[in-house]
Design an enzyme around this catalytic site. Sequence first.
Site, short mmCIF file in Angstrom:
data_model
loop_
_atom_site.label_atom_id
_atom_site.label_comp_id
_atom_site.label_asym_id
_atom_site.label_seq_id
_atom_site.Cartn_x
_atom_site.Cartn_y
_atom_site.Cartn_z
N HIS A 214 42.08 38.03 37.81
CA HIS A 214 43.42 38.38 38.31
C HIS A 214 44.33 38.97 37.24
O HIS A 214 45.46 39.32 37.53
CB HIS A 214 44.09 37.18 38.97
CG HIS A 214 44.63 36.17 37.98
ND1 HIS A 214 43.82 35.28 37.34
CD2 HIS A 214 45.88 35.94 37.53
CE1 HIS A 214 44.55 34.52 36.54
NE2 HIS A 214 45.81 34.90 36.62
C1 UD1 Z 1 51.11 34.78 37.98
C2 UD1 Z 1 51.42 34.49 36.50
C3 UD1 Z 1 50.08 34.32 35.75
C4 UD1 Z 1 49.21 33.27 36.41
C5 UD1 Z 1 49.01 33.65 37.88
C6 UD1 Z 1 48.18 32.62 38.60
C7 UD1 Z 1 53.41 35.49 35.45
C8 UD1 Z 1 53.86 36.59 34.57
N1 UD1 Z 1 52.13 35.59 35.87
O1 UD1 Z 1 50.44 36.02 38.05
O2 UD1 Z 1 50.37 33.90 34.43
O3 UD1 Z 1 47.98 33.22 35.75
O4 UD1 Z 1 50.30 33.74 38.50
O5 UD1 Z 1 47.94 33.02 39.91
O6 UD1 Z 1 54.15 34.59 35.73
N2 UD1 Z 1 51.39 37.40 45.70
C9 UD1 Z 1 51.05 36.97 46.96
N3 UD1 Z 1 51.31 35.65 47.27
C10 UD1 Z 1 51.88 34.79 46.40
C11 UD1 Z 1 52.22 35.25 45.11
C12 UD1 Z 1 51.94 36.56 44.78
O7 UD1 Z 1 50.52 37.70 47.78
O8 UD1 Z 1 52.11 33.62 46.76
C13 UD1 Z 1 51.08 38.80 45.33
C14 UD1 Z 1 52.32 39.56 44.86
O9 UD1 Z 1 52.93 40.23 45.90
C15 UD1 Z 1 51.73 40.50 43.84
C16 UD1 Z 1 50.48 39.79 43.33
O10 UD1 Z 1 50.19 38.77 44.24
O11 UD1 Z 1 51.32 41.68 44.46
C17 UD1 Z 1 50.67 39.26 41.94
O12 UD1 Z 1 51.67 38.24 41.92
P1 UD1 Z 1 52.60 37.99 40.65
O13 UD1 Z 1 53.55 36.90 40.99
O14 UD1 Z 1 53.10 39.28 40.14
O15 UD1 Z 1 51.71 37.47 39.50
P2 UD1 Z 1 50.28 36.82 39.42
O16 UD1 Z 1 49.29 37.91 39.18
O17 UD1 Z 1 50.04 35.87 40.56
#
Ligand code: UD1
Length: 369
Positions: free
Chosen positions: A211
Amino acid sequence: MRDKPHITLVVGARPNFMKVASLISSISARDEPPFRFTLVHTGQHYDPELSQVFFEELGLPEPDVNFGVGSGSHARQTAEIMSAFEDFLTTTPTDCVVVVGDVNSTLACTLVAAKSCIPVAHVEAGLESGDRAMPEEINRLATDAIATYLFCTSDIAVDNLRRRGQEEDKIFLVGNTMIDTLIQNLPRTKKPHFWEEKDLSPGSFIVCTLHRPSNVDSPEVLNGILNHIADKTRGPVILPVHPRTSPKLDQQTRDRKNLILVDPLGYLEFLHLVKQARYVITDSGGIQEETTYLGTPCLTLRNNTERPETVLFGTNELVRNTPEAITSALQRVENGHWKKGTIPPLWDGQAGTRIIDILSGLLADNFKN
Ligand code: UD1
């Protein structure tokens, strides 16, 4: 008139929940809890399988408040958490804010508390990968720089803090709260719902999680890695797909026979897989630690790690995400040529207890003054 100190525990994203679960169970285990606590969820993660399932499985109390900030750019998400947390602190007297890990919620709440002159305890302080292109690296360094109490998982983290000029009396080597929760829940792991359907048995499969932006944001890189893994491994590869990863997977990858794509798993099912897997391929931070504790070989598809003790002591090895590097590591692990590893010092299930002991002493002193 308040009778004892009050702490605020902050969670936001998936890896935070296991760490705070250890702290809450250490507080609750006391006949006379040393302080009252409030649990704040920033809402950084909001999908049930990235948040709610962990509350249920780990027996976490419902958060007292959920800011529901959701996804957004780093600046927007951090700013929204900061605004909400600032409002929260003006109405909730708090003697210490406890943050864990390195996600955006960790840094956002630390900044607000520090500027409100409220002590901050950072659990998992001192980690450092040396890679400032990782958003988590910025979060770690900035949080440590302004936190009041720094709780570390290893000697290496302690040395990093000393090198950065942190005073000795702020630094505490306590062990690993993620491992506390793992130890507590090992007897409760459960087979994932697809275990029978996919005909899995101990040692018959591989687990893969990806991820990190460096591995998943480019479809070419991501699909290249996964097709390469599918070509070179024996046995099925279970791939719980993170929401960041899902939109980048192409149809050819999805159709590969020995890749089993599943939704993100709950904690107890995932732990079951990691314990029983022949080996794990990942870019997660926490999974490097869990595989080290469980003795499962771990190929980390990154050029660096903020958890070098998992390489020095444990079963973890850094593997670049190039076809050559992945092939060479897969050949060795498939042929059984992988190090056995040992468990790092103080990863003994007692980190949360040590933190609560130390914190209750520190806060009791402040509370009297
Ligand atoms: C975040 C943390 C990372 C951790 C990871 C665990 C930061 C900078 N990053 O990254 O350190 O390892 O979580 O999962 O804090 N999304 C969903 N549902 C959710 C949350 C997110 O669909 O409940 C989608 C968002 O729309 C986005 C993607 O997932 O497109 C990434 O989410 P984001 O919160 O940017 O960071 P993570 O990659 O989850």
